[in-house]
Design an enzyme around this catalytic site. Structure first.
Site, short mmCIF file in Angstrom:
data_model
loop_
_atom_site.label_atom_id
_atom_site.label_comp_id
_atom_site.label_asym_id
_atom_site.label_seq_id
_atom_site.Cartn_x
_atom_site.Cartn_y
_atom_site.Cartn_z
N HIS A 59 11.51 12.22 -30.63
CA HIS A 59 10.12 12.28 -31.12
C HIS A 59 9.79 10.74 -31.77
O HIS A 59 9.65 10.49 -32.65
CB HIS A 59 9.76 13.22 -32.36
N HIS A 61 6.47 7.91 -31.05
CA HIS A 61 5.10 7.54 -30.53
C HIS A 61 5.11 6.03 -29.90
O HIS A 61 4.78 5.35 -30.29
CB HIS A 61 4.07 7.65 -31.62
N GLY A 66 -1.50 7.22 -34.91
CA GLY A 66 -2.36 6.96 -36.05
C GLY A 66 -3.78 6.98 -35.51
O GLY A 66 -4.33 7.66 -34.75
N GLY A 67 -4.58 6.09 -36.06
CA GLY A 67 -6.07 5.92 -35.64
C GLY A 67 -6.95 7.23 -36.59
O GLY A 67 -8.08 7.17 -36.33
N THR A 97 -2.36 12.84 -32.51
CA THR A 97 -3.37 13.36 -32.90
C THR A 97 -4.66 12.99 -31.52
O THR A 97 -5.56 13.64 -31.44
CB THR A 97 -4.03 12.94 -34.24
N LYS A 153 3.91 19.11 -25.79
CA LYS A 153 3.80 19.03 -27.14
C LYS A 153 2.54 19.91 -27.79
O LYS A 153 1.50 19.96 -26.71
CB LYS A 153 3.62 17.74 -27.78
N ARG A 160 -5.90 19.14 -37.90
CA ARG A 160 -6.40 18.16 -36.63
C ARG A 160 -5.84 19.14 -35.21
O ARG A 160 -6.18 18.39 -34.18
CB ARG A 160 -5.74 16.84 -36.51
N HIS A 192 4.23 20.56 -33.33
CA HIS A 192 4.20 19.84 -34.66
C HIS A 192 3.85 20.75 -35.77
O HIS A 192 2.77 21.37 -35.45
CB HIS A 192 3.04 18.57 -34.26
N HIS A 221 8.96 18.41 -37.70
CA HIS A 221 8.33 18.17 -39.21
C HIS A 221 8.74 19.48 -40.03
O HIS A 221 8.00 19.72 -41.18
CB HIS A 221 6.82 17.76 -39.17
N ARG A 224 8.58 19.26 -44.07
CA ARG A 224 7.41 18.97 -44.80
C ARG A 224 7.14 19.43 -46.34
O ARG A 224 6.81 18.91 -47.01
CB ARG A 224 6.20 19.33 -43.99
N ASP A 276 10.05 10.32 -35.74
CA ASP A 276 8.45 10.28 -35.60
C ASP A 276 7.94 8.86 -35.70
O ASP A 276 7.03 8.40 -36.30
CB ASP A 276 7.91 11.23 -36.83
ZN LIG Z 1 4.86 12.47 -34.56
#
Ligand SMILES: [Zn+2]
Length: 381
Positions: A59, A61, A66-67, A97, A153, A160, A192, A221, A224, A276
């Site tokens: 996993h 990116h 982000g963003g 996202t 995914k 989100r 996710h 995740h 969490r 991640d």
């Molecule tokens: Zn991720």
């Protein structure tokens, strides 16, 4: 060809001190002693070193993420040097996202670039949204016609996400099940899990009520929050694999979460770590003002494996499973994550403190004595 002499091999099960012959990107033989000589044979003295399969990070990116605080908060793409510095030789790239300004075509290009630069990279189709974004127009098309695609995914229990229903998720899993069969690939739905208190109840329902195969679901995740982790343990006890993120939000240190799952009866074969890495992380002050942005680090998987050994009392063999054979099984990668004759020659040689000394990917030296030999093409530009 390369001959590694006297390595203490964790395959990841401990097989003792062995010699290992490598050629054509593959492991050719593992024997107590291999006697060979020749001008094009490179001998690597591994006396006192532990040889482990190259780490798999399922996993990352790789094109950035982000963003969520606007365009200036988007993280840049990952570079090869950052991945190999942590012993990673296989990486799975995915979207987060944002699947509007970022897309699967550029993810595919990045994955191919990392491959050309020397490691092995794969990708997942889809992103946070339902219906999933794809390259070919359908999930099955991506699975069947794009070799690099191992699964899809999606996000649930997250503000989100697209809030997919149980029926919609069931159809995705069924689609991946068939696509996995037809393509001979893993076909997993990597889920996710966000912070909403719906947690992963819907995944438990899919497995416990609808009897969908748990191996097609890959929740991530899971550490969490404590309540979510309880559900994840239930899912693992029902036969699924659960992925603990070593970066990002979590209620306790990832290695402690592994120990907790083991205490509660989860077989170690059902647990994986992923970083991640390169996700966007925002630091805020008490009033909620943004202090700074940074990328989720890539090196936490190895850090947590070492803590499992030094603080958690796990054998190195068991601890390394979380980043080698277990993710290989989750992704159905038969030539990765294990040391055996016929496997891809991805391996890392560690010193007695589990500091990576030499790293090889598909038989080629990537780092030597901790120095990176192969950087990405633009890293120094
Ligand atoms: Zn991720």
């Amino acid at each position: 060809m390369k001959l590694v002499k006297n390595a203490n091999i964790l395959a990841p099960e401990a097989i003792g001190v062995r010699d290992m012959l490598v050629g054509g990107g593959k492991i050719l033989a593992i024997e107590p002693k291999i006697h060979l000589s020749g001008t094009d044979l490179e001998v690597i003295d591994a006396n006192g070193l532990t040889l482990v399969p190259g780490l798999i990070d399922q996993h990352v990116h790789v094109t950035g993420a982000g963003g969520q605080q606007g365009f200036a908060s988007m993280t840049p793409p990952v570079e090869l040097g950052a991945l190999v510095a942590c012993g990673t030789t296989t990486v799975v790239g995915l979207l987060g996202t944002d699947s509007t300004t970022r897309d699967l075509r550029s993810l595919y290009a990045k994955v191919r670039a990392l491959d050309q630069e020397g490691i092995t990279a794969y990708m997942l189709t889809g992103s946070f949204v339902y219906p999933p974004v794809t390259i070919t127009g359908t999930l099955r098309g991506d699975m069947l016609f794009i070799d690099k695609v191992l699964g899809c995914k999606i996000a649930i229990s997250d503000d989100r996400s697209s809030f997919p229903t149980a029926g919609e998720l069931a159809r995705l899993v069924a689609d991946l099940h068939v696509a996995g069969m037809l393509s001979g690939k893993g076909g997993i739905l990597h889920v996710h899990l966000g912070a909403l208190d719906t947690g992963m109840k819907v995944l438990l329902e899919l497995v416990e009520r609808y009897h969908l195969p748990a191996r097609r679901l890959s929740p991530t995740h899971v550490g969490r929050a404590p309540e979510l982790f309880d559900e994840a343990i239930r899912f693992a006890l029902a036969g699924g694999m659960i992925d603990i993120s070593t970066g990002g939000t979590r209620f306790d240190e990832p290695y402690k979460q592994v120990l907790l799952a083991l205490q509660r009866g989860v077989p170690i074969s059902r647990l994986t770590f992923s970083s991640d890495g390169n996700a966007g992380v925002v630091k805020r002050d008490a009033a909620g003002n943004v202090l700074d942005y940074h990328r989720a680090p890539l090196g936490k998987n190895l850090e947590q494996v070492i803590k499992l050994i030094t603080d958690g009392g796990l054998s190195p063999s068991d601890a390394f499973r979380l980043v080698t054979s277990n993710p290989a099984d989750n992704l159905s990668l038969s030539c990765k994550g294990r040391i055996f004759a016929g496997a891809d020659a991805d391996f890392c040689l560690f010193d007695e403190h589990f500091s990576p000394r030499h790293l090889f990917a598909r038989g080629e030296a990537i780092t030597r004595d901790g120095v990176i030999l192969k950087k990405g093409n633009f890293e120094n530009a």
